[in-house]
Design a protein around this motif. Structure first.
Motif, PDB file in Angstrom:
ATOM      1  N   ALA A 128      52.232  21.613  -6.642  1.00 25.64           N
ATOM      2  CA  ALA A 128      51.298  22.419  -5.853  1.00 25.64           C
ATOM      3  C   ALA A 128      51.474  22.160  -4.358  1.00 25.64           C
ATOM      4  CB  ALA A 128      49.865  22.126  -6.280  1.00 25.64           C
ATOM      5  N   ALA A 129      51.597  20.892  -3.975  1.00 24.33           N
ATOM      6  CA  ALA A 129      51.730  20.551  -2.555  1.00 24.33           C
ATOM      7  C   ALA A 129      53.057  21.045  -1.994  1.00 24.33           C
ATOM      8  CB  ALA A 129      51.601  19.044  -2.368  1.00 24.33           C
ATOM      9  N   THR A 130      54.125  20.919  -2.780  1.00 23.57           N
ATOM     10  CA  THR A 130      55.437  21.374  -2.319  1.00 23.57           C
ATOM     11  C   THR A 130      55.473  22.890  -2.197  1.00 23.57           C
ATOM     12  OG1 THR A 130      56.456  19.501  -3.483  1.00 23.57           O
ATOM     13  CG2 THR A 130      57.914  21.247  -2.712  1.00 23.57           C
ATOM     14  N   LYS A 131      54.895  23.572  -3.171  1.00 19.34           N
ATOM     15  CA  LYS A 131      54.858  25.037  -3.128  1.00 19.34           C
ATOM     16  C   LYS A 131      54.097  25.514  -1.895  1.00 19.34           C
ATOM     17  CE  LYS A 131      53.215  29.065  -5.722  1.00 19.34           C
ATOM     18  NZ  LYS A 131      52.508  29.515  -6.951  1.00 19.34           N
ATOM     19  N   LEU A 132      52.962  24.890  -1.603  1.00 20.18           N
ATOM     20  CA  LEU A 132      52.179  25.265  -0.427  1.00 20.18           C
ATOM     21  C   LEU A 132      52.988  25.048   0.849  1.00 20.18           C
ATOM     22  CD1 LEU A 132      49.511  26.136   0.873  1.00 20.18           C
ATOM     23  CD2 LEU A 132      48.793  23.725   0.807  1.00 20.18           C
ATOM     24  N   MET A 133      53.694  23.925   0.918  1.00 13.91           N
ATOM     25  CA  MET A 133      54.509  23.628   2.093  1.00 13.91           C
ATOM     26  C   MET A 133      55.606  24.677   2.279  1.00 13.91           C
ATOM     27  SD  MET A 133      56.645  20.130   2.900  1.00 13.91           S
ATOM     28  CE  MET A 133      57.075  19.687   4.587  1.00 13.91           C
ATOM     29  N   ILE A 134      56.266  25.048   1.192  1.00 13.92           N
ATOM     30  CA  ILE A 134      57.348  26.033   1.265  1.00 13.92           C
ATOM     31  C   ILE A 134      56.812  27.406   1.653  1.00 13.92           C
ATOM     32  CG2 ILE A 134      59.004  27.328  -0.133  1.00 13.92           C
ATOM     33  CD1 ILE A 134      59.608  24.730  -1.632  1.00 13.92           C
ATOM     34  N   LEU A 135      55.696  27.818   1.057  1.00 18.15           N
ATOM     35  CA  LEU A 135      55.128  29.127   1.382  1.00 18.15           C
ATOM     36  C   LEU A 135      54.669  29.179   2.842  1.00 18.15           C
ATOM     37  CD1 LEU A 135      53.100  29.955  -1.860  1.00 18.15           C
ATOM     38  CD2 LEU A 135      55.352  30.817  -1.169  1.00 18.15           C
ATOM     39  N   ASN A 136      54.093  28.087   3.330  1.00 15.24           N
ATOM     40  CA  ASN A 136      53.715  28.024   4.744  1.00 15.24           C
ATOM     41  C   ASN A 136      54.946  28.138   5.638  1.00 15.24           C
ATOM     42  OD1 ASN A 136      50.970  27.779   4.257  1.00 15.24           O
ATOM     43  ND2 ASN A 136      50.985  25.539   4.345  1.00 15.24           N
ATOM     44  N   HIS A 137      56.030  27.508   5.211  1.00 16.34           N
ATOM     45  CA  HIS A 137      57.271  27.563   5.982  1.00 16.34           C
ATOM     46  C   HIS A 137      57.840  28.983   6.003  1.00 16.34           C
ATOM     47  CE1 HIS A 137      61.209  26.534   7.550  1.00 16.34           C
ATOM     48  NE2 HIS A 137      61.763  27.102   6.491  1.00 16.34           N
TER      49      HIS A 137
END
Length: 336
Positions: free
Chosen positions: A90-99
């Motif tokens: 979840a945290a990695t997905k959020l980071m990637i989508l924000n990027h």
């Protein structure tokens, strides 16, 4: 890495030159160990079955949201982002989508292709830093003389917004050109840099609020949008007051990042030579390269530069890297 109590003994490079004696010739011939590859956790070659399952699930979730483009199919790229968030989906997905959203809003590709300071040479002179050759395992070496930063001159020539654009452009050039070229030269995927930060000349007058705010902004770009691109950071020539700065800074840094940072004492050359061959280091860092120039990069990514030879012991995988369009940002000066 030295502890807080030991940092007061850090002195100048002149002391280091006297202290390391004949280590230069001995270390220059040291073989590179395979431990660099074998001990890394969270990289494609060392993933556990659970980590591989996590990566597959994250890739599937991104694809369902329309983000199945090439870079997310690359295991090395995915592992960088997963390591930054401790393999939390979840945290990695959020980071990637924000990027991804940031890339579009900031028009990163346009910044990469077109940005230029009005006086690029002046900015480089006021804050000397560049990439120069590669370390013993093939990573490009980023040399940063933040101790020589002239913040007053920087403010005369540019502003924090443009310094941020320069950092974005530089990192895009790194991931698009420097890393692929280093990968071809090393015979395996390279997607991290070795950073040497020289603090000689740093004073409280330089380390003011303006300097801290600018560096914090540039660091945020790296941590939010180019995670896990720092393989190791060596800090040399730290003044005695840096001990107080570091004691606070390391409390807010991720423990994994802290482990990558080494604050070297006066005989720092002994440690640097374990990671970088002397002929790939400039003389002011104790090396033998007299061709070093902050205005002219040297490395396998620059036409006319002899690639750093990486021992076959660390050429651990076959790499088929497509070098992208190598149109260089206008501030990148190339060796002839």
């Amino acid at each position: 890495t030295v502890g807080e109590g030991e940092m007061g003994c850090i002195t100048s490079s002149e002391d280091g030159a006297r202290a390391d004696g004949g280590a230069h010739a001995e270390l220059a011939t040291q073989p590179t160990s395979l431990s660099y590859v074998e001990t890394r956790n969270g990289y494609p070659e060392t993933l556990t079955p659970a980590q591989r399952a996590t990566m597959a699930e994250l890739r599937s979730q991104l694809a369902r949201e329309g983000h199945a483009e090439g870079r997310w199919d690359d295991d090395h790229e995915m592992c960088r982002w997963l390591r930054a968030r401790k393999f939390d989906i979840a945290a990695t997905k959020l980071m990637i989508l924000n990027h991804i959203r940031w890339e579009k809003e900031y028009d990163v590709d346009h910044v990469y292709r077109t940005f230029a300071h009005k006086d690029a040479a002046g900015v480089k002179a006021a804050y000397p830093r560049t990439y120069h050759r590669a370390d013993r395992v093939g990573r490009p070496i980023n040399i940063d003389r933040v101790g020589m930063l002239n913040i007053k001159r920087i403010n005369e020539l540019t502003n924090d917004d443009d310094m941020e654009r320069e950092k974005i452009q530089d990192m895009e050039y790194t991931v698009r050109v420097r890393y692929p070229a280093c990968s071809l030269a090393a015979g395996r995927t390279i997607n991290q840099s070795l950073v040497i930060m020289d603090l000689s000349g740093l004073s409280f007058a330089i380390w003011n609020a303006q300097t801290r705010n600018m560096l914090k902004r540039l660091t945020s770009v790296l941590s939010d949008h180019y995670p896990e691109t720092m393989g190791a950071l060596f800090i040399v020539n730290a003044p005695s007051f840096f001990a107080a700065i570091w004691s606070v800074a390391k409390l807010v840094l991720d423990p994994g990042t802290v482990q990558k940072i080494s604050i070297l004492s006066s005989n720092y050359k002994t440690e640097l030579f374990k990671h970088v061959e002397p002929h790939n280091l400039p003389t002011f860092l104790g090396g033998t390269d007299e061709t070093f120039d902050f205005m002219r990069e040297q490395g396998s990514w620059v036409v006319g530069t002899q690639p750093t030879q990486v021992p076959s012991a660390v050429r651990s995988e076959q790499v088929n890297v497509h070098l992208p369009d190598q149109r260089r940002p206008r501030w990148v000066c190339c060796a002839a």
